[in-house]
Write an enzyme that holds these catalytic residues in place. Sequence first.
Site, short mmCIF file in Angstrom:
data_model
loop_
_atom_site.label_atom_id
_atom_site.label_comp_id
_atom_site.label_asym_id
_atom_site.label_seq_id
_atom_site.Cartn_x
_atom_site.Cartn_y
_atom_site.Cartn_z
CD1 TRP A 78 -2.73 1.51 0.41
CD2 TRP A 78 -2.19 1.82 2.56
NE1 TRP A 78 -3.55 2.49 0.91
CE2 TRP A 78 -3.23 2.70 2.22
CE3 TRP A 78 -1.69 1.84 3.86
CZ2 TRP A 78 -3.78 3.60 3.13
CZ3 TRP A 78 -2.24 2.72 4.77
CH2 TRP A 78 -3.27 3.60 4.41
CG ASP A 114 -1.76 -2.59 7.57
OD1 ASP A 114 -2.84 -2.55 8.20
OD2 ASP A 114 -1.50 -1.81 6.64
CB ALA A 159 -6.29 -2.98 6.33
CE LYS A 183 -9.29 -0.21 5.03
NZ LYS A 183 -9.28 0.36 3.74
C1 LIG Z 1 -3.17 -2.17 3.70
C2 LIG Z 1 -3.92 -1.05 4.32
N1 LIG Z 1 -3.61 -0.65 5.56
C3 LIG Z 1 -4.25 0.35 6.17
C4 LIG Z 1 -5.25 1.05 5.53
C5 LIG Z 1 -5.92 2.19 6.27
O1 LIG Z 1 -7.25 2.00 6.48
P1 LIG Z 1 -8.13 3.05 7.28
O2 LIG Z 1 -9.16 3.54 6.33
O3 LIG Z 1 -8.72 2.28 8.40
O4 LIG Z 1 -7.25 4.13 7.76
C6 LIG Z 1 -5.59 0.70 4.22
C7 LIG Z 1 -6.62 1.47 3.50
O5 LIG Z 1 -6.79 1.43 2.33
C8 LIG Z 1 -4.92 -0.37 3.61
O6 LIG Z 1 -5.22 -0.77 2.38
#
Ligand SMILES: Cc1ncc(COP(=O)(O)O)c(C=O)c1O
Length: 395
Positions: A127, A208, A210, A243
């Site tokens: 990301w 991470d 998510a 999400k």
């Molecule tokens: C891999 C990853 N980590 C963290 C996040 C952050 O998500 P949040 O909307 O909860 O800040 C995202 C959002 O797209 C993501 O794809």
Amino acid sequence: MFELLQPSPPDKILSLIDLFRGDPRPHKIDLGVGVYRDSAGRTPVMRAVREAERRLYETEDTKAYLGPGGDPAYCGSIAKLVLGDDAPVDRLASAQTPGGAGALRILAALIARARPQASVWLPDPTWVNHHAIFSDAGLATRVYPYFDPVGSCVQLEAMLAGLHDAAPGDVVLLHGCCHNPTGASLAEDDWERVCELVLARGLVPFVDLAYQGFGDGLDEDAHAVRLFARRLPEMLVAVSSCKNFSIYRERTGCAFVLADTAARAGIARGQLLTCARIAYSMPPDHGGSLVRIILQDPALSAQWREELGTMRDRIVALRSELARVFAEHSNSNRYDFLRRHRGMFSLIGTTAAQVERLRREHAIYMVDDGRVNIAGLQEGQVESFVSAVVAVSRV
Ligand SMILES: Cc1ncc(COP(=O)(O)O)c(C=O)c1O
């Protein structure tokens, strides 16, 4: 004061939103933005969330400050959801954060305080915001091989060999499930090997998480993080609730620190809260309250799990249908990886020039690197999407 300021490079995903909005073609398809969409193309409020909002409205009796650590009951519920019933809670420090991004941000700040010379190893690719968050915290970033674009799978041996170069004390960022942007994940045996390497080399995993629940199930998607919690002395975890509760704009997440002793976890928590206090003072309450209400009520929790299951089933079914239609149109099994990948994203192997043609000639919007948000497709759009991709991919 602003005369030396250079324009920020445009955020590729966010600028796609404006381009898409401005496109008058009625058959346009948005596969760029990373939010779940249902078969009608909407990102609806979950029924369990609506009910939690109703209850919150009736019972909330104050809007006083929450404190930099947020709501301990929210954090406790997320610890259980993520780490399971036998989480080593005595060695665990937590803080509610504004989204998974907020968790990444304050954990990066904590690393910079605890071990400023550590490098943070990121998968290639990852990301995009990961690079920015860790660099901005003053940390050195390195990349390790992750995705094999030919086989559209994880290149485990190269990954392990790459991580061999990490120095003891370095941090390794790992996507707990549903890798963004590739969709390619590690099998359970692969996680064992990563865990062994991390232990042997004295590295600190930073998971991470998510998209828990978007891959194979809530427990299945937590396999890696639970394995690490059982086996390793230290770990950092950034969780997003945005999400899997579909509350993107409520900015809800949680940061966890697993330390080797309870005393060190306590110190880490104090420092983590200082980082939060500096960055944003305190997290917003609304999303965390909704999640807490849902997770503390068995009936509401069951309803939420069912709704999340419907979302996951739709993604898995779309993946399968896409692979089938691609096989038909391309006369090959080249796209079978779509069936094996998990989560909303996959890299479908298009070049930036092909992505540009898809936008211009077919009104299909996706990120330059070829990442598609599978959930952005409606069932009736699979054929036209596949034929457009096959058309622009012809040499
Ligand atoms: C891999 C990853 N980590 C963290 C996040 C952050 O998500 P949040 O909307 O909860 O800040 C995202 C959002 O797209 C993501 O794809």
